[in-house]
Design a protein around this motif. Structure first.
Motif, PDB file in Angstrom:
ATOM      1  N   VAL A  19       4.069  16.821  -3.834  1.00 37.57           N
ATOM      2  CA  VAL A  19       4.852  15.984  -2.907  1.00 37.57           C
ATOM      3  C   VAL A  19       3.978  15.514  -1.748  1.00 37.57           C
ATOM      4  O   VAL A  19       4.049  14.346  -1.327  1.00 37.57           O
ATOM      5  N   ALA A  20       3.127  16.420  -1.236  1.00 41.59           N
ATOM      6  CA  ALA A  20       2.245  16.052  -0.120  1.00 41.59           C
ATOM      7  C   ALA A  20       1.271  14.957  -0.525  1.00 41.59           C
ATOM      8  O   ALA A  20       1.000  14.028   0.244  1.00 41.59           O
ATOM      9  N   VAL A  21       0.745  15.053  -1.761  1.00 36.19           N
ATOM     10  CA  VAL A  21      -0.227  14.048  -2.229  1.00 36.19           C
ATOM     11  C   VAL A  21       0.452  12.693  -2.433  1.00 36.19           C
ATOM     12  O   VAL A  21      -0.129  11.638  -2.124  1.00 36.19           O
ATOM     13  N   LEU A  22       1.688  12.722  -2.930  1.00 38.83           N
ATOM     14  CA  LEU A  22       2.370  11.460  -3.252  1.00 38.83           C
ATOM     15  C   LEU A  22       3.114  10.850  -2.064  1.00 38.83           C
ATOM     16  O   LEU A  22       3.540   9.697  -2.149  1.00 38.83           O
ATOM     17  N   PHE A  27       5.358   6.191   0.612  1.00 45.74           N
ATOM     18  CA  PHE A  27       5.743   5.511   1.854  1.00 45.74           C
ATOM     19  C   PHE A  27       5.144   4.104   1.895  1.00 45.74           C
ATOM     20  O   PHE A  27       5.826   3.132   2.270  1.00 45.74           O
ATOM     21  N   THR A  28       3.873   3.996   1.470  1.00 49.87           N
ATOM     22  CA  THR A  28       3.208   2.682   1.475  1.00 49.87           C
ATOM     23  C   THR A  28       3.895   1.719   0.513  1.00 49.87           C
ATOM     24  O   THR A  28       4.070   0.527   0.813  1.00 49.87           O
ATOM     25  N   GLY A  29       4.308   2.239  -0.664  1.00 53.61           N
ATOM     26  CA  GLY A  29       5.002   1.392  -1.633  1.00 53.61           C
ATOM     27  C   GLY A  29       6.330   0.882  -1.096  1.00 53.61           C
ATOM     28  O   GLY A  29       6.665  -0.307  -1.245  1.00 53.61           O
ATOM     29  N   VAL A  30       7.094   1.766  -0.468  1.00 58.02           N
ATOM     30  CA  VAL A  30       8.387   1.357   0.113  1.00 58.02           C
ATOM     31  C   VAL A  30       8.164   0.332   1.219  1.00 58.02           C
ATOM     32  O   VAL A  30       8.888  -0.677   1.320  1.00 58.02           O
ATOM     33  N   TRP A  31       7.152   0.556   2.033  1.00 59.09           N
ATOM     34  CA  TRP A  31       6.805  -0.383   3.120  1.00 59.09           C
ATOM     35  C   TRP A  31       6.476  -1.760   2.533  1.00 59.09           C
ATOM     36  O   TRP A  31       6.962  -2.788   3.028  1.00 59.09           O
ATOM     37  N   GLU A  32       5.669  -1.796   1.450  1.00 62.80           N
ATOM     38  CA  GLU A  32       5.292  -3.070   0.817  1.00 62.80           C
ATOM     39  C   GLU A  32       6.534  -3.801   0.300  1.00 62.80           C
ATOM     40  O   GLU A  32       6.687  -5.018   0.508  1.00 62.80           O
ATOM     41  N   LEU A  33       7.419  -3.049  -0.354  1.00 60.21           N
ATOM     42  CA  LEU A  33       8.636  -3.660  -0.912  1.00 60.21           C
ATOM     43  C   LEU A  33       9.530  -4.227   0.189  1.00 60.21           C
ATOM     44  O   LEU A  33      10.030  -5.353   0.085  1.00 60.21           O
ATOM     45  N   VAL A  34       9.711  -3.443   1.233  1.00 58.32           N
ATOM     46  CA  VAL A  34      10.597  -3.888   2.325  1.00 58.32           C
ATOM     47  C   VAL A  34      10.006  -5.115   3.023  1.00 58.32           C
ATOM     48  O   VAL A  34      10.709  -6.096   3.306  1.00 58.32           O
ATOM     49  N   ALA A  35       8.693  -5.099   3.274  1.00 58.17           N
ATOM     50  CA  ALA A  35       8.058  -6.210   3.996  1.00 58.17           C
ATOM     51  C   ALA A  35       8.086  -7.499   3.179  1.00 58.17           C
ATOM     52  O   ALA A  35       8.145  -8.597   3.748  1.00 58.17           O
ATOM     53  N   ARG A  36       8.049  -7.386   1.840  1.00 56.06           N
ATOM     54  CA  ARG A  36       8.028  -8.586   0.997  1.00 56.06           C
ATOM     55  C   ARG A  36       9.416  -8.970   0.491  1.00 56.06           C
ATOM     56  O   ARG A  36       9.580  -9.970  -0.200  1.00 56.06           O
ATOM     57  N   PRO A  47       3.183  -6.456   5.348  1.00 62.87           N
ATOM     58  CA  PRO A  47       3.054  -5.415   4.324  1.00 62.87           C
ATOM     59  C   PRO A  47       1.698  -4.724   4.429  1.00 62.87           C
ATOM     60  O   PRO A  47       0.747  -5.286   4.989  1.00 62.87           O
ATOM     61  N   PRO A  48       1.584  -3.529   3.866  1.00 62.17           N
ATOM     62  CA  PRO A  48       0.308  -2.799   3.942  1.00 62.17           C
ATOM     63  C   PRO A  48      -0.857  -3.533   3.295  1.00 62.17           C
ATOM     64  O   PRO A  48      -2.014  -3.332   3.696  1.00 62.17           O
TER      65      PRO A  48
END
Length: 259
Positions: A19-22, A27-36, A47-48
């Motif tokens: 979980v720590a590694v992923l 978080f970056t994937g969710v950020w990219e989706l939300v920003a786009r 987006p990132p």
């Protein structure tokens, strides 16, 4: 039964590591989706991928390493001066009641004042020189280390001090071998806290007027509406602070192994 509990604990530990590694990629994937997605303004909340491009351009321009070195030198210099002063005065106020009566009330009044409150007067005192920036970082570091040292010295086992006095231990040797080493676990905690504080105060220091530095670059990017570089600068600041904190923690675990 104990074997079953051991397997369960091992599985939980592996899951925690996974979980720590992923967590950061997720978080970056969710950020990219939300920003786009169009839900938010991509200019204000890039987006990132845009942030990554801005960071690469920052590095290619040759400004990144200059900004990095300017910020790190301010943090390192301010931390070294503030920590040294905090330890010396913390030992004196924690060990000698008269010194504590003289300085502690003043320090307790000054300690809550945030470094950013000093920006106007620092500009008047030092102009845009590096001395003013060092002063702000020193201010943030000093009181944290001083308080941790002061408390740590007062927590040293009185029995050890009495035994050393009965054996005729000289005062300088007492301070070094009994008091300072006894307080070292507290001092280490204070120093680690001060590592993060030195990065907080770097923001105030570079907003006081600078010609290079990560926060300086963030401010310039904000004025030009380059939000990708703004967020890239914030990410760089967070990463630097994280690396410094983890490095200090690793060093402290080896240096103060008995705590």
């Amino acid at each position: 039964m104990s074997v079953g509990r051991g397997n369960s604990a091992s599985a939980t530990a592996r899951l925690s590591v996974l979980v720590a590694v992923l967590s950061v990629p997720a978080f970056t994937g969710v950020w990219e989706l939300v920003a786009r997605s169009g839900i938010v303004n991509a200019v204000l909340f890039p987006p990132p991928s845009t942030v990554a491009v801005a960071i690469l351009e920052w590095i290619r321009s040759g400004q990144f390493f200059g900004d990095l070195m300017a910020s790190l030198s301010r943090v390192a210099g301010g931390f070294a001066i503030g920590a040294a002063g905090g330890i010396v005065l913390g030992v004196l106020t924690g060990r000698f009641r008269l010194v504590s009566s003289l300085l502690s009330p003043l320090f307790h009044i000054l300690r809550p004042i945030p470094p950013v409150a000093f920006v106007p007067i620092v500009i008047l005192w030092f102009g845009l020189s590096e001395t003013g920036k060092l002063f702000l970082v020193v201010w943030g570091v000093f009181f944290t280390v001083w308080l941790a040292t002061h408390i740590g010295v007062q927590k040293v086992d009185p029995g050890l001090i009495r035994a050393a006095q009965m054996l005729g231990t000289p005062q300088p040797q007492m301070l070094w071998e009994i008091v300072l080493l006894g307080a070292l676990p507290y001092i280490t905690v204070g120093l680690r806290t001060a590592v993060s504080i030195s990065f907080y105060t770097l923001v105030a220091a570079e907003l006081a007027g600078a010609f290079a530095g990560i926060v300086y670059r963030i401010e310039i990017a904000q004025q030009n509406m380059q939000t990708g570089q703004v967020m890239g600068g914030l990410a760089a600041l967070g990463l630097l602070s994280f690396v410094a904190d983890r490095s200090f923690a690793t060093l402290a675990e080896r240096a103060v192994w008995w705590r």
